[in-house]
Design a protein around this motif. Structure first.
Motif, PDB file in Angstrom:
ATOM      1  N   GLU A 199       0.834  -1.206   0.000  1.00 15.34           N
ATOM      2  CA  GLU A 199       0.000   0.000   0.000  1.00 15.34           C
ATOM      3  C   GLU A 199       0.868   1.255   0.000  1.00 15.34           C
ATOM      4  O   GLU A 199       0.566   2.238  -0.687  1.00 15.34           O
ATOM      5  CB  GLU A 199      -0.930   0.009   1.216  1.00 15.34           C
ATOM      6  CG  GLU A 199      -2.104  -0.946   1.127  1.00 15.34           C
ATOM      7  CD  GLU A 199      -1.684  -2.390   1.326  1.00 15.34           C
ATOM      8  OE1 GLU A 199      -0.560  -2.624   1.853  1.00 15.34           O
ATOM      9  OE2 GLU A 199      -2.451  -3.294   0.960  1.00 15.34           O
ATOM     10  N   VAL A 200       1.972   1.224   0.777  1.00 16.53           N
ATOM     11  CA  VAL A 200       2.878   2.369   0.816  1.00 16.53           C
ATOM     12  C   VAL A 200       3.565   2.546  -0.537  1.00 16.53           C
ATOM     13  O   VAL A 200       3.733   3.672  -1.023  1.00 16.53           O
ATOM     14  CB  VAL A 200       3.916   2.213   1.943  1.00 16.53           C
ATOM     15  CG1 VAL A 200       4.995   3.280   1.828  1.00 16.53           C
ATOM     16  CG2 VAL A 200       3.240   2.303   3.302  1.00 16.53           C
ATOM     17  N   GLN A 201       3.945   1.445  -1.172  1.00 14.81           N
ATOM     18  CA  GLN A 201       4.563   1.526  -2.488  1.00 14.81           C
ATOM     19  C   GLN A 201       3.621   2.174  -3.489  1.00 14.81           C
ATOM     20  O   GLN A 201       4.009   3.041  -4.272  1.00 14.81           O
ATOM     21  CB  GLN A 201       4.954   0.122  -2.974  1.00 14.81           C
ATOM     22  CG  GLN A 201       6.189  -0.461  -2.279  1.00 14.81           C
ATOM     23  CD  GLN A 201       6.492  -1.862  -2.774  1.00 14.81           C
ATOM     24  OE1 GLN A 201       5.830  -2.822  -2.377  1.00 14.81           O
ATOM     25  NE2 GLN A 201       7.453  -1.970  -3.657  1.00 14.81           N
ATOM     26  N   ARG A 202       2.369   1.736  -3.467  1.00 19.56           N
ATOM     27  CA  ARG A 202       1.394   2.295  -4.397  1.00 19.56           C
ATOM     28  C   ARG A 202       1.168   3.778  -4.113  1.00 19.56           C
ATOM     29  O   ARG A 202       1.093   4.599  -5.043  1.00 19.56           O
ATOM     30  CB  ARG A 202       0.066   1.542  -4.285  1.00 19.56           C
ATOM     31  CG  ARG A 202      -0.983   2.050  -5.262  1.00 19.56           C
ATOM     32  CD  ARG A 202      -2.273   1.267  -5.175  1.00 19.56           C
ATOM     33  NE  ARG A 202      -2.901   1.419  -3.872  1.00 19.56           N
ATOM     34  CZ  ARG A 202      -4.128   0.988  -3.583  1.00 19.56           C
ATOM     35  NH1 ARG A 202      -4.838   0.362  -4.503  1.00 19.56           N
ATOM     36  NH2 ARG A 202      -4.630   1.153  -2.378  1.00 19.56           N
ATOM     37  N   ALA A 203       1.050   4.133  -2.835  1.00 22.74           N
ATOM     38  CA  ALA A 203       0.826   5.533  -2.477  1.00 22.74           C
ATOM     39  C   ALA A 203       2.003   6.409  -2.887  1.00 22.74           C
ATOM     40  O   ALA A 203       1.825   7.552  -3.330  1.00 22.74           O
ATOM     41  CB  ALA A 203       0.564   5.657  -0.978  1.00 22.74           C
TER      42      ALA A 203
END
Length: 232
Positions: A199-203
């Motif tokens: 999720e952090v990578q996508r954000a």
């Protein structure tokens, strides 16, 4: 879309009606023009209200009103009920129009317009300047801006782009500027280092893509090793 304003998004050629326009004429106008609302203007061009499809449906439903029950009449509010009756049975634009207008100025950023529509669950906002109508921004206008080619893409140096990405990351509590390294080459942002989750990578990718001047994003981060979690 983030660099656009209400003036850039709005439809300037707006169909309007005077307050004395019959309701049936407005219904025909909406159907013939394929539009869902018309602002109501007085003789000086000042906006008095807006008649929407919902107002006309309310007017149609008003014809089937039933007398209030004895119990409901105990809690009646004469002023409110009178206003509701006039809107539900009125025969002119002035009778049925919505007067609680949601409007913005021509320089209002597109993001603020979109947020206003979302928070208020409305389909359009009026663009006013000095009380005069400049145009209307609808949800369709916002969608067109979203998918339109960004011809005005900025040409910034890689150092400036990297600085802008880092500045944007520092504003987000979930973005890790210690274990995530940012490189920029020819406007393309490359993310290296470690990431706490997918999720952090996508954000991070979304954050970088929204920075002016960024032409693309390459995510080369890898999941953060377990031993590093104990150190943070």
């Amino acid at each position: 879309m983030t660099r656009l304003s209400a003036r850039d998004l709005m439809t300037a050629e707006v169909v309007t009606v005077p307050p004395a326009t019959p309701v049936l004429s407005i219904a025909r106008l909406l159907a013939d023009r394929g539009i869902s609302a018309v602002p109501v203007l007085d003789g000086t061009g000042r906006v008095l209200g807006i008649v929407t499809e919902a107002d006309l449906i309310r007017r149609l439903a008003g014809e089937a009103d039933h007398p209030a029950s004895w119990l409901a009449s105990l809690f009646a509010n004469a002023e409110r009920d009178a206003a509701r009756y006039a809107r539900a049975h009125g025969v002119t634009a002035a009778d049925v129009m919505t007067t609680e207008l949601v409007s913005v100025g021509p320089t209002t950023p597109a993001a603020e317009v979109a947020q206003m529509m979302e928070e208020r669950s409305i389909r359009r906002v009026l663009v006013l300047e000095g009380g005069k109508l400049l145009g209307i921004v609808s949800r369709a206008d916002l969608l067109r801006a979203l998918v339109a080619p960004q011809n005005e893409a900025l040409e910034l140096s890689d150092d400036r782009v990297r600085g802008a990405v880092m500045a944007a990351m520092r504003k987000q509590p979930w973005a890790d500027t210690f274990y995530t390294l940012i490189d920029v080459k020819d406007g393309v942002v490359e993310l290296n280092g470690f990431s706490r989750s997918a999720e952090v990578q996508r954000a991070l990718r979304v954050l970088a893509e929204n920075v002016p001047g960024v032409k693309g994003v390459k995510d080369k981060t890898t999941p953060m090793p377990a031993y590093l979690y104990t150190a943070v």
